[in-house]
Design a protein around this motif. Structure first.
Motif, PDB file in Angstrom:
ATOM      1  N   GLU A  69       0.739  11.092   4.465  1.00 21.70           N
ATOM      2  CA  GLU A  69       1.732  11.077   3.399  1.00 21.70           C
ATOM      3  C   GLU A  69       1.894  12.425   2.702  1.00 21.70           C
ATOM      4  OE1 GLU A  69       0.920   8.454   0.059  1.00 21.70           O
ATOM      5  OE2 GLU A  69       2.871   7.539   0.375  1.00 21.70           O
ATOM      6  N   ALA A  84       0.814  -1.217   0.000  1.00 20.87           N
ATOM      7  CA  ALA A  84       0.000   0.000   0.000  1.00 20.87           C
ATOM      8  C   ALA A  84       0.843   1.260   0.000  1.00 20.87           C
ATOM      9  CB  ALA A  84      -0.937   0.004   1.204  1.00 20.87           C
ATOM     10  N   MET A  85       2.123   1.115   0.321  1.00 22.73           N
ATOM     11  CA  MET A  85       3.002   2.273   0.385  1.00 22.73           C
ATOM     12  C   MET A  85       3.866   2.428  -0.866  1.00 22.73           C
ATOM     13  SD  MET A  85       2.144   3.166   3.502  1.00 22.73           S
ATOM     14  CE  MET A  85       3.346   4.361   4.063  1.00 22.73           C
ATOM     15  N   GLN A 111      -4.751   1.318  -0.170  1.00 22.25           N
ATOM     16  CA  GLN A 111      -4.658   2.268   0.942  1.00 22.25           C
ATOM     17  C   GLN A 111      -6.008   2.451   1.626  1.00 22.25           C
ATOM     18  OE1 GLN A 111      -2.973   5.752  -0.874  1.00 22.25           O
ATOM     19  NE2 GLN A 111      -0.894   4.943  -0.851  1.00 22.25           N
ATOM     20  N   SER A 112      -7.078   2.521   0.829  1.00 23.92           N
ATOM     21  CA  SER A 112      -8.420   2.667   1.411  1.00 23.92           C
ATOM     22  C   SER A 112      -8.757   1.455   2.265  1.00 23.92           C
ATOM     23  CB  SER A 112      -9.466   2.833   0.310  1.00 23.92           C
ATOM     24  OG  SER A 112      -9.270   4.037  -0.387  1.00 23.92           O
ATOM     25  N   ALA A 143      -1.579   2.690   8.187  1.00 24.01           N
ATOM     26  CA  ALA A 143      -2.719   3.481   7.731  1.00 24.01           C
ATOM     27  C   ALA A 143      -2.579   4.937   8.130  1.00 24.01           C
ATOM     28  CB  ALA A 143      -4.023   2.906   8.313  1.00 24.01           C
ATOM     29  N   VAL A 181      -0.150   6.506   5.836  1.00 24.68           N
ATOM     30  CA  VAL A 181      -0.766   6.799   4.539  1.00 24.68           C
ATOM     31  C   VAL A 181      -1.542   8.097   4.601  1.00 24.68           C
ATOM     32  CG1 VAL A 181      -2.565   6.044   2.926  1.00 24.68           C
ATOM     33  CG2 VAL A 181      -0.858   4.417   3.740  1.00 24.68           C
ATOM     34  N   ARG A 182      -2.297   8.307   5.648  1.00 24.78           N
ATOM     35  CA  ARG A 182      -3.080   9.533   5.792  1.00 24.78           C
ATOM     36  C   ARG A 182      -2.179  10.767   5.877  1.00 24.78           C
ATOM     37  NH1 ARG A 182      -8.429   9.549   6.675  1.00 24.78           N
ATOM     38  NH2 ARG A 182      -9.458   7.594   7.198  1.00 24.78           N
ATOM     39  N   ARG A 206      -3.331   1.166  -6.127  1.00 22.27           N
ATOM     40  CA  ARG A 206      -2.677   1.499  -4.865  1.00 22.27           C
ATOM     41  C   ARG A 206      -3.629   2.265  -3.956  1.00 22.27           C
ATOM     42  NH1 ARG A 206       0.927   6.024  -3.658  1.00 22.27           N
ATOM     43  NH2 ARG A 206       2.307   5.502  -1.924  1.00 22.27           N
ATOM     44  N   LEU A 239      -6.672  -0.415   3.755  1.00 29.03           N
ATOM     45  CA  LEU A 239      -5.834  -0.301   4.940  1.00 29.03           C
ATOM     46  C   LEU A 239      -6.470   0.629   5.967  1.00 29.03           C
ATOM     47  CD1 LEU A 239      -2.863  -1.155   5.831  1.00 29.03           C
ATOM     48  CD2 LEU A 239      -2.182   1.093   5.036  1.00 29.03           C
TER      49      LEU A 239
END
Length: 295
Positions: free
Chosen positions: A104, A41-42, A79-80, A98, A101-102, A75, A82
């Motif tokens: 990022e 996811a990253m 991420q969603s 997660a 990701v938020r 991707r 996650l």
């Protein structure tokens, strides 16, 4: 193309739906994704392809076969998943990823602060003064308070015990007295309080302590988050509140704020008991020769 509304929620379901279209390269890519979905996811498509040992464009082709416009959209799906706490990512490392990701595209500190502020704001509408008063009245009228929490809630259990003792109430943090847990529970009485803390899930030990409290007819208070499983038998009084949404910091500030409000309200209704005890403790600390570090 399949619309996002029609997309399966989990990566495993997405693979199953498109299994007949997948090539050997796709299988190698998916093996890499499934073995480490957090990293997947990253990373971008080129990095994932490199780890799978396939052509750099293979990740893009896989994404399109799965119904996405390209790898960035795929991707975004990962991420969603996650951030929404799907079954592919239900573990502590995933929850931390997660939050990364938020954050990022912005400041990590700002992201954590925004999450904490949002979680605190919803408490205003989720918990009433009346619920706080029920807890504080129960504490005021009891003989002794036994507090128990595991995992992250253990830190709050220790803080509550410290504050209640300084306010003149006999409070025992059971988590710090595990070697004497049977002895302490054996002495439970009807005029005692057991205050349970449970976040995300209820540990078997919390359930066992609740069972003993029921047998001893001690009143039980519980402070939990919304994801916590049911405590059985149900506590006499319970406050449940969200500590943050999926993919957000699961705030310890929220339950700590509620606990602080309960102890503050207790001082407002106990005819000066808390204030006198705090004053006496302050005087003792100033007059004693004990190290301030120990107090």
């Amino acid at each position: 193309m399949t619309t996002q509304d029609q997309m399966p929620k989990l990566l495993g379901d997405l693979i199953a739906r498109n299994s007949t279209k997948l090539t050997e390269a796709d299988t190698r890519l998916l093996d890499v994704l499934i073995r480490d979905p957090i990293r997947a996811a990253m990373e971008n498509g080129k990095d994932v392809s490199s780890r799978a040992g396939v052509h750099p464009a293979s990740a893009v082709r896989l994404a399109r076969r799965l119904g996405f416009k390209g790898y960035p959209e795929f991707r975004g799906f990962l991420q969603s998943n996650l951030m929404e706490g799907g079954g592919d990512f239900e573990n502590p490392a995933a929850r931390m990823a997660a939050r990364l990701v938020r954050a990022e595209e912005g400041s990590l500190l700002a992201s954590v602060l925004d999450s904490e502020i949002a979680a605190l704001q919803q408490v205003r509408n989720a918990v009433s003064d009346a619920e706080i008063r029920v807890f504080s009245e129960a504490l005021r009228d009891c003989r002794r308070v036994l507090i128990f929490g595991r995992g992250h809630s253990a830190a709050l259990s220790s803080l509550i015990s410290l504050r209640l003792n300084r306010s003149g109430y006999e409070a025992i943090d059971l988590g710090n007295q595990m070697h004497q847990l049977p002895e302490l529970l054996a002495t439970l009485r009807q005029d005692d309080i057991v205050w349970l803390l449970a976040f995300r899930r209820v540990s078997p030990l919390v359930q066992e302590i609740r069972k003993v409290a029921a047998e001893k007819q001690a009143k039980v208070l519980a402070l939990t988050d919304l994801r916590s499983a049911r405590i059985d038998p149900a506590p006499q009084h319970k406050i449940s509140v969200s500590r943050g949404g999926a993919g957000e910091s699961q705030s310890l500030v929220v339950p700590m704020t509620i606990a602080n409000a309960i102890i503050l309200d207790l001082a407002a209704i106990d005819d000066g008991r808390s204030l006198r005890s705090l004053g006496a403790f302050k005087a003792f600390r100033g007059e004693s020769g004990l190290s301030p570090v120990l107090l």
